[in-house]
Design a protein around this motif. Structure first.
Motif, mmCIF file in Angstrom:
data_model
loop_
_atom_site.group_PDB
_atom_site.id
_atom_site.type_symbol
_atom_site.label_atom_id
_atom_site.label_comp_id
_atom_site.label_asym_id
_atom_site.label_seq_id
_atom_site.Cartn_x
_atom_site.Cartn_y
_atom_site.Cartn_z
ATOM 1 N N GLU A 7 -36.956 -5.163 -75.348
ATOM 2 C CA GLU A 7 -37.427 -3.900 -74.766
ATOM 3 C C GLU A 7 -38.573 -3.388 -75.615
ATOM 4 O OE1 GLU A 7 -38.540 -0.750 -73.209
ATOM 5 O OE2 GLU A 7 -36.803 -1.525 -72.125
ATOM 6 N N ILE A 49 -30.303 -8.099 -72.679
ATOM 7 C CA ILE A 49 -30.801 -6.907 -71.997
ATOM 8 C C ILE A 49 -32.320 -7.019 -71.984
ATOM 9 C CG2 ILE A 49 -30.941 -4.389 -72.066
ATOM 10 C CD1 ILE A 49 -28.231 -4.389 -73.492
ATOM 11 N N ASP A 51 -36.166 -6.066 -70.536
ATOM 12 C CA ASP A 51 -37.186 -5.265 -69.865
ATOM 13 C C ASP A 51 -38.128 -6.219 -69.125
ATOM 14 O OD1 ASP A 51 -38.781 -3.159 -69.082
ATOM 15 O OD2 ASP A 51 -39.855 -3.024 -70.990
ATOM 16 N N LEU A 78 -33.552 -4.259 -67.321
ATOM 17 C CA LEU A 78 -33.872 -2.833 -67.356
ATOM 18 C C LEU A 78 -35.302 -2.689 -66.871
ATOM 19 C CD1 LEU A 78 -32.559 -1.723 -70.881
ATOM 20 C CD2 LEU A 78 -31.327 -1.733 -68.716
ATOM 21 N N SER A 79 -35.542 -1.827 -65.885
ATOM 22 C CA SER A 79 -36.904 -1.741 -65.370
ATOM 23 C C SER A 79 -37.181 -0.389 -64.729
ATOM 24 C CB SER A 79 -37.156 -2.844 -64.338
ATOM 25 O OG SER A 79 -38.476 -2.744 -63.818
ATOM 26 N N LEU A 99 -30.763 -2.643 -63.645
ATOM 27 C CA LEU A 99 -30.582 -1.213 -63.880
ATOM 28 C C LEU A 99 -31.946 -0.545 -63.986
ATOM 29 C CD1 LEU A 99 -28.679 1.172 -64.496
ATOM 30 C CD2 LEU A 99 -28.708 0.456 -66.906
ATOM 31 N N THR A 100 -32.183 0.476 -63.159
ATOM 32 C CA THR A 100 -33.483 1.136 -63.165
ATOM 33 C C THR A 100 -33.526 2.275 -64.184
ATOM 34 O OG1 THR A 100 -32.802 2.603 -61.348
ATOM 35 C CG2 THR A 100 -33.952 0.566 -60.757
ATOM 36 N N LYS A 101 -34.703 2.479 -64.749
ATOM 37 C CA LYS A 101 -34.943 3.573 -65.686
ATOM 38 C C LYS A 101 -35.350 4.822 -64.905
ATOM 39 C CE LYS A 101 -36.839 0.279 -69.053
ATOM 40 N NZ LYS A 101 -38.028 -0.104 -69.829
ATOM 41 N N LEU A 108 -25.106 2.191 -68.730
ATOM 42 C CA LEU A 108 -25.478 0.918 -69.342
ATOM 43 C C LEU A 108 -24.247 0.232 -69.920
ATOM 44 C CD1 LEU A 108 -27.571 -1.152 -70.400
ATOM 45 C CD2 LEU A 108 -27.779 0.296 -72.448
#
Length: 225
Positions: A7, A49, A51, A78-79, A99-101, A108
Motif C-alpha cells: 500500500e 493486502i 493496493d 484495497l482500492s 474492499l473499496t476505500k 478490514l
C-alpha cells in the motif's frame, strides 16, 4: 499467520500495520509495487493486502504475475476504484475479495478473517487439538484427555469457530455469524455466557479451557507451548 501489505499511502499502511500487529498477526509491508512483487514471490504469505495504484508495478500486474507463477496466497484488494467492473476485474484476475476505500478497520479485520476461514474450510483437519482438548468435526465431539464434554449446539459452534482459528483473535461479529448466520445476532454477553458454561464443564473433568479474551477485540485459543 503471516501477511504482506502492499500500500503506497504511508499513513494508511501504518494504521493497518499497527491494528493487525495488535491482533497478533505477523506482517511485512512496502509502499512500492516492484518491492511488493519481489517479496510476494520470494516468501510465503497467508494473505496479501494489495493496493491497485502503486509506483513502479501496479497492483493488478502484481496479482496477474502471482497467479501465473502459481502463488496461492490469498489476496485482498484495497482500492479507491468503486465501479462494479473494477471489482469484477480484480476478482476475475484471482483476488479473493475487494474492499473499496475508505473503509473501517473493523470491516478490514472481518474480511481478513472471512478469507482465511474460507481457506481453512477447504484445507482444515477434521480434528483440532489444543492442550489436551480435541474438537472432532467428523464425529461432532469435544473431548478433554479422551473424556467427552457434552455441549449444546451453540456451545459447539462457538468452540468450532475459535478452535478452527486457533492463535488468531476472532471478534464477536465473526463468532455470531458462524453460530447463527447473518440474519440473527449473538451478543457478547450471550457468547460469554456460553463460554462460561463450557469452562465449567471442562473444569468438572479437570481441564482448563484455553480460550482467552483480548479486551476490546475478541477471543482466541491460546495454543499450548
Amino acid at each position: 499467520m503471516k501477511l504482506l501489505i502492499i500500500e503506497d499511502s504511508e499513513a494508511l499502511r501504518r494504521g493497518i500495520v499497527v491494528g493487525l500487529n495488535n491482533l497478533g498477526f505477523t506482517l511485512d509491508e512496502t509502499g512500492d509495487g516492484s518491492a511488493g512483487l519481489s517479496m510476494a514471490l520470494s516468501h510465503h504469505y497467508d494473505l496479501i493486502i494489495l493496493d491497485l495504484m502503486l509506483p513502479n508495478v501496479d497492483g493488478m500486474s502484481i496479482l496477474r504475475t502471482l497467479r501465473q507463477q502459481g502463488i496461492q496466497s490469498k489476496v485482498l484488494i484495497l482500492s479507491a476504484k468503486i465501479l462494479p467492473q473494477d471489482r469484477i476485474d480484480g476478482l476475475m484476475q484471482g483476488a479473493d475479495d475487494y474492499l473499496t476505500k475508505p473503509f473501517s478497520f473493523e470491516e478490514l479485520h472481518a474480511r481478513i478473517l472471512a478469507i482465511l476461514r474460507r481457506g481453512e474450510l477447504v484445507q482444515q483437519d477434521n480434528r483440532q487439538t489444543v492442550g489436551g482438548f480435541c474438537l472432532d468435526l467428523e464425529t461432532m465431539r469435544f473431548t478433554y484427555q479422551g473424556q467427552e464434554i457434552e455441549l449444546t449446539r451453540n456451545e459447539f459452534k462457538i468452540i468450532e469457530c475459535l478452535f478452527s482459528a486457533k492463535g488468531r483473535v476472532v471478534n464477536v461479529e465473526m463468532i455470531s455469524e458462524s453460530v447463527v448466520g447473518t440474519f440473527d445476532y449473538l451478543s457478547k454477553n450471550t457468547i460469554e455466557s456460553h463460554l462460561s458454561s463450557v469452562r465449567k464443564k471442562a473444569r468438572a473433568i479437570g481441564g482448563t479451557l484455553p480460550v482467552k479474551n483480548k479486551r476490546g477485540f475478541g477471543y482466541f485459543v491460546e495454543e499450548a507451548e
